[in-house]
Structures are given as C-alpha cells and as structure tokens.
Enzyme design. Structure first.
Site, PDB file in Angstrom:
ATOM      1  N   TYR A   1       4.145   5.282  11.341  1.00 23.09           N
ATOM      2  CA  TYR A   1       4.634   3.938  11.991  1.00 23.09           C
ATOM      3  C   TYR A   1       5.253   3.263  10.746  1.00 23.09           C
ATOM      4  CZ  TYR A   1       0.121   3.265   8.689  1.00 23.09           C
ATOM      5  OH  TYR A   1      -0.705   3.222   7.778  1.00 23.09           O
TER       6      TYR A   1
ATOM      7  N   HIS B   1      -3.886   4.002   4.964  1.00 19.34           N
ATOM      8  CA  HIS B   1      -4.827   3.194   5.084  1.00 19.34           C
ATOM      9  C   HIS B   1      -6.154   3.690   4.423  1.00 19.34           C
ATOM     10  CE1 HIS B   1      -7.344  -0.061   6.400  1.00 19.34           C
ATOM     11  NE2 HIS B   1      -7.858   0.679   7.080  1.00 19.34           N
TER      12      HIS B   1
ATOM     13  N   ARG C   1       0.933  -1.151  -0.005  1.00 16.45           N
ATOM     14  CA  ARG C   1      -0.268   0.019  -0.020  1.00 16.45           C
ATOM     15  C   ARG C   1       0.806   1.067  -0.072  1.00 16.45           C
ATOM     16  NH1 ARG C   1      -1.293   2.627   4.561  1.00 16.45           N
ATOM     17  NH2 ARG C   1      -1.406   0.788   5.959  1.00 16.45           N
TER      18      ARG C   1
END
Length: 403
Positions: free
Chosen positions: A309, A300, A296
């Site tokens: 993160y 998200h 990805r």
C-alpha cells in the site's frame, strides 16, 4: 495533488467517490512532498541536517539540555531502536507471536517520555516501547506480551506507566478518567508535586469514537491530560489524509483546547513541546493535543506487508529525516561527541539486544493456572471453581496438560 476534498467530492468524470478515493502513486508522492515537513506551523528545533533552530517559546523548556543530556537522549534512541530490531527478528524466528515495530518513531517516544515527571502517569497503546523504556520498565517485560505468556507484568503504579492497550483508542477513555481523578483530588495547581497524564495513540485511532469521547470529557472537566498523537502517516494501510480534511492537531479547536504539531523526528522539539503541554495541564489549564508528525519506517505489525500500500519513494524520502541520525550529526558538528562515544553506545545497544535474546529464548512457559491469576483484585468463588475445573480437565491428559 491529492486531497480529502478531491476524494470525497470528486470532479465531474472522476467516477464515484469510492473509486476516486483510491489515490494514484503520483498523488501519494505529491501529497508526501507537500507535507514532508509538517506544514508552516510545525515546531522544529533540530533539522534533519542537524542544525539547531531557536524558538522563543520552547527554548526555555530545554534550557537544561546540554551536550551531556543530548548524548543521553541519543543513547536512549539507539538502545530503543536496537531492542526493537532484535524483537522484530525474534518474531521472524518464531520466538514471539507478533511484534509491533516503532522504527522511525524513537524521537517522539523518547522525547515525550523524558518530559514526564515521576508523579505523572502515562497510558500507552501497544507501540510505546520507547516510552516504557524511559519510565524504567524492563524491556524484557514487554516480550511476555508478544510471546503471549503474560500481559503487561510490570508494576504500573511504581513506573507510572499503564499496561498496554490493544483495543484501538480505548486507552484515551481510561486516561481521561484517570486525569479527571487527578483534577477532583486537587493534584493540579502551582504545587511542585502537581500531576498530569499523557496518553498515546496513532493517527488511525483519531477515527475511533473513544478518542473523541476522551476529548469531550477532558475538555469539559479541564482534565490535566496531554493527548499525544503519533501521526506516522499510515493507519495500517490507510494514509492520514484519508481520515481527516484538516491536520489532526487542528481538531483540538472543536473541543476548546489547544493543539500543536511538532516534528516527531526531532527529539528536542518533542521534549520541549511535551514539557510545555504537561506544565499547562499541571497548572490546571486543561488538556492539550500534540500531533507528533513522524513516520512508521517498518510494517504496522509483523503480520503486515507495507509494500502492498505504499511506495518505496516515500520510505526513501523519510529516511533522510531519521531521528537518530540528525542528533548524531549535530553532536559531531558541535563537538558534543566523538567517534569513540558513538561506538560505545552501539556496543552497549548490542549488549542490550543480546540480553533480550538470551532472555526470550530461555523464557519458561507459564503454568496453566497462570491464566486465572490477577483477574480480580480479590479471589472470586466463581473464578476459583473455573480454575479447579480447568486443572481437573488438563489432568486427564497423559502429560497432565503440560506443553
């Protein structure tokens, strides 16, 4: 290098398991490099450099993919990416409540979507915009979901593409039940009209009970169901290796059906492997798990900040595996397309995005009673009473409840 074994059973002096479960930046990068190509069992037919690889098992499944067909797959991916980027921008401009990007996952979605036959059924989660496109769903109909004006307004029977599912993993149970119905109704076998079902979910969903229940039911009843896991490496903010001690495709062994890992950034491999898996299901051989090893490239959702993160080094490494660029390079090297073709496709994608923008900016707000429509297949006295009560309440306002 980081590993689930180190995280759950830290060495002496490493602190508690909870503390040791926070990988350092060096561990994250080391883990990425160790799995950047998906391991020795990865099925790949087109390398990141655009080199075509042969496969005795899977080449027959893409024997019909000549230069023209490959140009079509390239066009699909470019249009889907452009539409995704435009929708992402419209959310930032306040035109959509939220958007779920698919950037980087175009090959997994277009390849698997184009593998489906008209009679097959697809169950998406909430990121399968590319699959929707390949099933003939008007991309404009996706916008209503994220503008909060409707929920999956397309005719799912016509397109054989189920409404989006927001609850993580729930669509797997729905798909298992549907595929079991196909089996019970005798729609599997050697008949050319035999059917199969495919269900899409992410790596994070494999930690949900619904997914594993779907595995059990499909396995026990030999349901013609392809479990298509898009492993994009991050379940929101948790890396895949925090969720499983084994590669995800190997989980199928515990349920008694085959699992395979495919390069999710390789549209040819995704097309071939999904065609093979669907054929297995249509013949009545039971379910198959496909793990599309992809990444990805964006957040998200538009409410997420991936910089909190994951490291930029990881993102840069995956940019070199871009699913669209490898097809472009291959077509250029083999003479399958020239500069004029690529410019034409980009112009078409820009027009597609402009139409989306115009539609979204001028999308009318639905009337208040719309929320009560299509709740049940047939009218319900209780629902009708609630509708009348709500409209009566709104009529008490100066503007009659209009916005």
């Amino acid at each position: 290098m980081s590993s689930p074994e180190q995280w759950t059973r830290p060495q002496s002096g490493a602190g508690s398991a909870a503390t040791a479960a926070r990988p350092s930046p060096e561990q994250v990068i080391a883990g990425l490099r160790a799995t950047s190509e998906g391991g020795a069992e990865l099925t790949q037919l087109l390398t990141p450099e655009g080199e075509r690889l042969s496969s005795e098992q899977f080449d027959p499944y893409i024997a019909d993919i000549d230069a023209e067909a490959l140009r079509g797959l390239y066009r699909d991916m470019v249009i889907v990416r452009r539409a995704d980027r435009e929708s992402n921008a419209m959310q930032r401009q306040g035109q959509l409540g939220i958007w779920v990007p698919l950037l980087g996952q175009e090959a997994a979605q277009v390849g698997s979507g184009r593998a489906l036959k008209p009679q097959d059924m697809a169950f998406p989660s909430y990121r399968e915009h590319g699959v929707a496109y390949t099933r003939g769903v008007d991309f404009k109909e996706l916008l209503g979901i994220f503008r909060c004006t409707d929920h999956s307004s397309w005719d799912f029977r016509k397109h054989r593409f189920h409404p989006y599912t927001i609850v993580i993993g729930n669509q797997v149970l729905n798909a298992a039940g549907y595929a079991m119905g196909q089996k019970f109704e005798g729609k599997v076998g050697d008949d050319p009209d035999a059917e199969a079902t495919i269900v899409y979910f992410g790596d994070g969903a494999t930690s949900q009970g619904d997914v594993h229940e779907g595995f059990v039911w499909a396995a026990v009843y030999d349901a013609p169901l392809v479990f298509f896991c898009q492993n994009n490496q991050w379940a929101i903010s948790e890396p895949t290796e925090r969720q499983s001690r084994l590669p995800l495709y190997q989980r199928a062994r515990g349920y008694g059906f085959p699992g395979i890992r495919v390069d999710g950034n390789d549209v040819l491999a995704c097309l071939a492997v999904t065609r093979w898996a669907l054929d297995e299901c249509r013949r009545g051989n039971g379910p198959v798990l496909i793990e599309a090893f992809t990444y990805r490239m964006d957040a998200h959702t538009t409410t997420d900040d991936p910089t909190r993160y994951r490291l930029s080094d990881e993102l840069e490494a995956w940019k070199l595996k871009d699913p669209i660029e490898r097809v472009r390079v291959h077509l250029s090297r083999t003479g399958g397309a020239d500069a004029a073709f690529f410019e034409e496709v980009q112009a078409e994608a820009d027009r597609f995005a402009a139409e989306l923008r115009d539609y979204c900016f001028n999308m009318p707000d639905p009337p208040p009673e719309r929320v009560f429509s299509a709740v049940y297949a047939e009218p319900s006295p209780l629902l009708e009473a609630q509708r009348e009560e709500y409209l009566s309440y709104l009529s008490g306002f100066v503007d009659g409840g209009e916005r």
